[in-house]
Design an enzyme around this catalytic site. Structure first.
Site, PDB file in Angstrom:
ATOM      1  N   ASP A 208       0.817  -1.214   0.000  1.00 27.46           N
ATOM      2  CA  ASP A 208       0.000   0.000   0.000  1.00 27.46           C
ATOM      3  C   ASP A 208       0.852   1.265   0.000  1.00 27.46           C
ATOM      4  OD1 ASP A 208      -2.077  -1.751   0.259  1.00 27.46           O
ATOM      5  OD2 ASP A 208      -2.960  -0.788   2.016  1.00 27.46           O
ATOM      6  N   ASP A 209       0.230   2.333  -0.463  1.00 24.74           N
ATOM      7  CA  ASP A 209       0.680   3.729  -0.298  1.00 24.74           C
ATOM      8  C   ASP A 209       1.739   4.214  -1.287  1.00 24.74           C
ATOM      9  OD1 ASP A 209      -1.081   3.597   1.757  1.00 24.74           O
ATOM     10  OD2 ASP A 209       0.342   3.960   3.365  1.00 24.74           O
TER      11      ASP A 209
ATOM     12  N   HIS B 143      -6.067   3.156  -4.299  1.00 24.52           N
ATOM     13  CA  HIS B 143      -6.002   3.367  -2.844  1.00 24.52           C
ATOM     14  C   HIS B 143      -6.325   4.830  -2.512  1.00 24.52           C
ATOM     15  CE1 HIS B 143      -5.058   2.264   1.195  1.00 24.52           C
ATOM     16  NE2 HIS B 143      -3.869   2.810   1.255  1.00 24.52           N
TER      17      HIS B 143
ATOM     18  N   HIS C 155      -5.326   9.927   0.118  1.00 27.38           N
ATOM     19  CA  HIS C 155      -5.071   9.176   1.358  1.00 27.38           C
ATOM     20  C   HIS C 155      -5.155  10.124   2.549  1.00 27.38           C
ATOM     21  CE1 HIS C 155      -3.372   6.111   4.021  1.00 27.38           C
ATOM     22  NE2 HIS C 155      -3.499   5.256   3.035  1.00 27.38           N
TER      23      HIS C 155
ATOM     24  N   TYR D  24      -6.419   3.378   5.356  1.00 28.41           N
ATOM     25  CA  TYR D  24      -6.440   2.913   6.767  1.00 28.41           C
ATOM     26  C   TYR D  24      -7.377   1.722   6.993  1.00 28.41           C
ATOM     27  CZ  TYR D  24      -4.714   7.672   6.814  1.00 28.41           C
ATOM     28  OH  TYR D  24      -4.012   8.824   6.509  1.00 28.41           O
TER      29      TYR D  24
ATOM     30  N   HIS E 119       3.898  -2.268   3.102  1.00 31.96           N
ATOM     31  CA  HIS E 119       3.979  -0.943   2.481  1.00 31.96           C
ATOM     32  C   HIS E 119       5.267  -0.843   1.656  1.00 31.96           C
ATOM     33  CE1 HIS E 119       1.023  -0.222   5.662  1.00 31.96           C
ATOM     34  NE2 HIS E 119       0.548   0.696   4.848  1.00 31.96           N
TER      35      HIS E 119
HETATM   36 ZN   LIG Z   1      -2.779   3.286   3.003  1.00 33.80          ZN
END
Ligand SMILES: [Zn+2]
Length: 258
Positions: free
Chosen positions: A75-76, A125, A129, A167, A220
């Protein structure tokens, strides 16, 4: 099933009953207050746990898989660390899914292209964010999802099907936004918490303690300690005869629409 709708109907019914009873005997107002507080508490727990399916159906693992097969998700990103993650995945011959943030896609379009070229999958995503994402209304959320999709479509020529909420928090607004965009929500059941701590041993031990067939691991691609743990983890999987498969294969869902 414990969903936001069912719970809310049940609690409205409870309040109605109590109100009815109040016509005959005096009910202390604390009973009313207590019911409302319990409803709020259930909502808070349901919203914060992606696997609860409280607001939206989220695919968090495949319990039907009994062989040692798992899927990896990052993620991210994309970020400069994504390149290190890609190199490790290549070294261990593993394919993963990257849930990318729109503003990071804009900053690193070439990395997105590389992710696709190396045979991995991409998911949405959100665009920002933002810490306040869970307070956005459905229109704002749908617009963030579409904005990120448009960027990804330009780079990959693919229509994105997977969404992971920032999240892992879901809300009634996210449910409504997803009804409009039609994305499938992909969660996880093995969380490293590598975003919350830099302690490599702690992260590694957390993951391997929770590992089981059909699981989805959340990592991540945004920090050096996550990359370090990934190599340890990929080694562990190899030594323990685990095969890394794609989310598509694990869940029997398509990451892209034609
Ligand atoms: Zn995230």
């Amino acid at each position: 099933m414990i969903t936001h709708k069912n719970i809310t109907i049940f609690f409205i019914f409870l309040l109605f009953l109590l109100n009815l009873l109040n016509l005959y005997i005096t009910i202390n107002f604390l009973w009313f207050l207590g019911i409302i507080v319990i409803w709020i508490a259930i909502n808070a727990i349901g919203s914060s746990r992606i696997s609860s399916n409280y607001h939206v159906k989220a695919f968090c693992n495949n319990p039907l898989i009994t062989e040692k097969k798992i899927a990896l998700t990052f993620d991210d990103g994309p970020s400069s660390y994504t390149l290190e993650v890609l190199a490790l995945l290549k070294k261990y011959n593993a394919k993963a899914t990257f849930f990318c943030i729109g503003k990071n896609i804009k900053a690193h379009p070439e990395i997105v292209k590389q992710i696709i070229a190396e045979g991995h999958l991409i998911g949405n995503h959100s665009y920002s964010h933002s810490k306040f994402f869970d307070f956005y209304n459905a229109e704002m959320i749908a617009e963030e999802i579409r904005k990120t999709d448009r960027l990804l479509e330009k780079l990959t020529s693919k229509k994105i099907n997977f969404f992971r909420p920032p999240y892992g928090v879901t809300t009634p607004s996210i449910r409504r936004a997803l009804q409009a965009t039609g994305h499938k929500v992909i969660g996880w059941n093995i969380r490293s918490l590598d975003g919350g701590t830099k302690n490599k041993d702690l992260i590694f031990n957390r993951i391997i303690k929770r590992i089981s067939p059909g699981g989805i691991v959340l990592l991540h691609d945004t920090a050096p300690h996550s990359v370090f743990v990934l190599e340890q983890f990929l080694q562990f999987l190899q030594e323990n005869n685990y095969t890394v498969i794609s989310i598509e294969e694990l869940l029997n869902l398509k990451a892209y629409e034609n």
